[in-house]
Design a protein around this motif. Structure first.
Motif, short mmCIF file in Angstrom:
data_model
loop_
_atom_site.label_atom_id
_atom_site.label_comp_id
_atom_site.label_asym_id
_atom_site.label_seq_id
_atom_site.Cartn_x
_atom_site.Cartn_y
_atom_site.Cartn_z
N ARG A 180 36.49 55.23 47.77
CA ARG A 180 35.49 55.34 48.85
C ARG A 180 34.61 56.57 48.62
NH1 ARG A 180 40.26 54.06 51.90
NH2 ARG A 180 40.22 51.88 52.62
N TYR A 181 35.21 57.67 48.17
CA TYR A 181 34.46 58.90 47.91
C TYR A 181 33.48 58.70 46.76
CZ TYR A 181 33.43 63.70 46.51
OH TYR A 181 32.79 64.86 46.17
N TYR A 182 33.92 58.04 45.67
CA TYR A 182 33.03 57.79 44.54
C TYR A 182 31.88 56.87 44.94
CZ TYR A 182 36.64 59.87 41.57
OH TYR A 182 37.54 60.72 41.00
N ASP A 183 32.17 55.94 45.84
CA ASP A 183 31.12 55.05 46.34
C ASP A 183 30.10 55.86 47.14
OD1 ASP A 183 29.57 52.97 47.24
OD2 ASP A 183 31.08 52.16 48.62
N GLN A 184 30.60 56.74 47.99
CA GLN A 184 29.72 57.57 48.83
C GLN A 184 28.86 58.49 47.97
OE1 GLN A 184 31.89 59.86 51.76
NE2 GLN A 184 30.24 61.32 52.00
N GLU A 185 29.42 59.00 46.86
CA GLU A 185 28.69 59.92 45.99
C GLU A 185 27.82 59.20 44.96
OE1 GLU A 185 28.55 63.32 46.05
OE2 GLU A 185 29.58 63.12 47.98
N GLY A 186 27.88 57.87 44.93
CA GLY A 186 27.09 57.11 43.97
C GLY A 186 27.62 57.16 42.56
N ILE A 187 28.91 57.50 42.41
CA ILE A 187 29.51 57.60 41.09
C ILE A 187 30.04 56.23 40.64
CG2 ILE A 187 31.42 58.63 39.77
CD1 ILE A 187 31.13 61.11 41.55
N LEU A 188 30.70 55.54 41.55
CA LEU A 188 31.23 54.21 41.25
C LEU A 188 31.00 53.31 42.47
CD1 LEU A 188 32.75 52.17 39.53
CD2 LEU A 188 34.90 53.18 40.31
N THR A 189 29.92 52.58 42.42
CA THR A 189 29.56 51.68 43.53
C THR A 189 30.09 50.28 43.24
OG1 THR A 189 27.51 52.94 43.87
CG2 THR A 189 27.63 50.75 44.85
N TYR A 202 34.05 44.96 46.90
CA TYR A 202 34.62 44.08 45.89
C TYR A 202 34.20 44.59 44.51
CZ TYR A 202 35.71 40.94 49.73
OH TYR A 202 36.21 40.41 50.88
N TYR A 203 35.19 44.71 43.62
CA TYR A 203 34.96 45.32 42.31
C TYR A 203 35.14 44.29 41.21
CZ TYR A 203 35.36 49.77 44.79
OH TYR A 203 35.16 50.82 45.65
N SER A 204 34.38 44.50 40.11
CA SER A 204 34.41 43.59 38.97
C SER A 204 35.06 44.26 37.76
CB SER A 204 32.97 43.20 38.60
OG SER A 204 32.28 44.34 38.11
N ASN A 205 35.18 43.51 36.67
CA ASN A 205 35.71 44.07 35.42
C ASN A 205 34.79 45.17 34.87
OD1 ASN A 205 38.13 42.65 35.16
ND2 ASN A 205 37.04 40.83 34.39
N GLU A 206 33.47 45.03 35.09
CA GLU A 206 32.55 46.09 34.68
C GLU A 206 32.84 47.37 35.45
OE1 GLU A 206 28.54 44.83 35.07
OE2 GLU A 206 28.65 43.36 33.44
N ASP A 207 33.17 47.24 36.74
CA ASP A 207 33.53 48.41 37.54
C ASP A 207 34.82 49.04 37.00
OD1 ASP A 207 31.38 47.95 39.24
OD2 ASP A 207 32.56 46.64 40.55
N LEU A 208 35.72 48.21 36.48
CA LEU A 208 36.97 48.72 35.92
C LEU A 208 36.69 49.59 34.70
CD1 LEU A 208 40.04 48.81 35.97
CD2 LEU A 208 40.05 46.70 34.60
#
Length: 265
Positions: free
Chosen positions: A19-28, A39-45
């Motif tokens: 949630r923190y990485y999403d908020q900071e725009g690091i891992l959306t 919802y996360y994908s294999n690219e997000d992995l």
């Protein structure tokens, strides 16, 4: 697609971190449901694995954010890692130097008590003398690199111990100062200022020991001046009666430095 809970188990990142990485725009997350679920994908992995790698290599959150903002090719990542490696090497070198200083202090403490020097003060009438001065802007630690230049210009015309003049009343990162030496007679020089020191009264004391403890001598001198209502003027002069040589530092505990401070009449 994976829910945040599932992705947390797969990626080894906590849901809170995600949630923190999403908020900071690091891992959306690749998708967001109508209910706001992530919802996360294999690219997000793959991105999550890169984040874990960067964390392992001591990248800060701000640094990770900067790296993740790029569409990284293999060469780009290598460049970031090489730059970080240099930073870590410099940090390790600084920490090793600090550890060595701590070890030296602990060794000193274990072997003998820190002695308080008994400084003897004297008000002296200084004779007039001819001197050669090399002016520069810098710090005390830079004096050594100017010493060779001074004596190369003076050659065999010196007639006393070298000294340094401090023109600033307070300590700054860099200050105006001059490295000098008494001389036998006046001579021409483009690099040095050849001048005469007039006679005058000064408060003097001698420090025996390393330069790192010179501040103790200055405290004793300033305290004496206050107690005896003496007004001190610049420039303050350090005369290096005994110190490091050209090739060897010698024993810092046996260095002798005379401090001379003009007194306002």
């Amino acid at each position: 697609m994976y829910t945040i809970g599932e992705f947390s188990k797969i990626s080894k990142l906590t849901a809170k971190a995600l949630r923190y990485y999403d908020q900071e725009g690091i891992l959306t997350p690749s998708e967001r449901g109508g209910n706001g679920y992530r919802y996360y994908s294999n690219e997000d992995l793959a991105k999550a694995e890169l984040i874990l790698l960067l964390k392992q290599f001591d990248f800060s959150i701000a640094e990770i954010k900067e790296v993740m903002a790029h569409e990284l090719e293999e060469e780009d990542l290598a460049a970031f890692l090489a730059e970080k490696r240099t930073q870590l090497a410099e940090k390790i070198a600084r920490q090793k130097a600090l550890i060595q200083q701590m070890d030296d202090l602990l060794k000193h403490t274990e072997t003998r008590e820190r002695r308080q020097m008994d400084y003897r003060m004297s008000v002296e009438t200084l004779p007039a003398e001819k001197v050669a001065l090399l002016y520069f802007e810098g710090t005390f630690k830079e004096i050594g690199k100017y010493t060779g230049q001074l004596f190369q210009e003076v050659k065999g015309r010196g007639s006393g111990a070298p000294f340094c003049l401090y023109f600033d009343e307070e300590v700054n990162e860099t200050g105006k100062m001059a490295l000098g030496v008494p001389i036998k007679k006046i001579f021409d020089s483009d690099a040095l200022k050849i001048t005469n020191f007039p006679t005058g009264r000064a408060l003097c004391t001698t420090h025996v020991g390393s330069y790192e403890r010179l501040n103790e001598a200055y405290k004793a001198l300033i305290d004496y001046a206050k107690a005896n209502e003496l007004t001190l003027e610049t420039p303050w002069r350090e005369v290096y009666l005994k110190g490091p040589g050209k090739f060897f530092k010698g024993n810092p505990d046996s260095y002798q430095t005379k401090i001379i401070v003009p007194i306002k009449e």
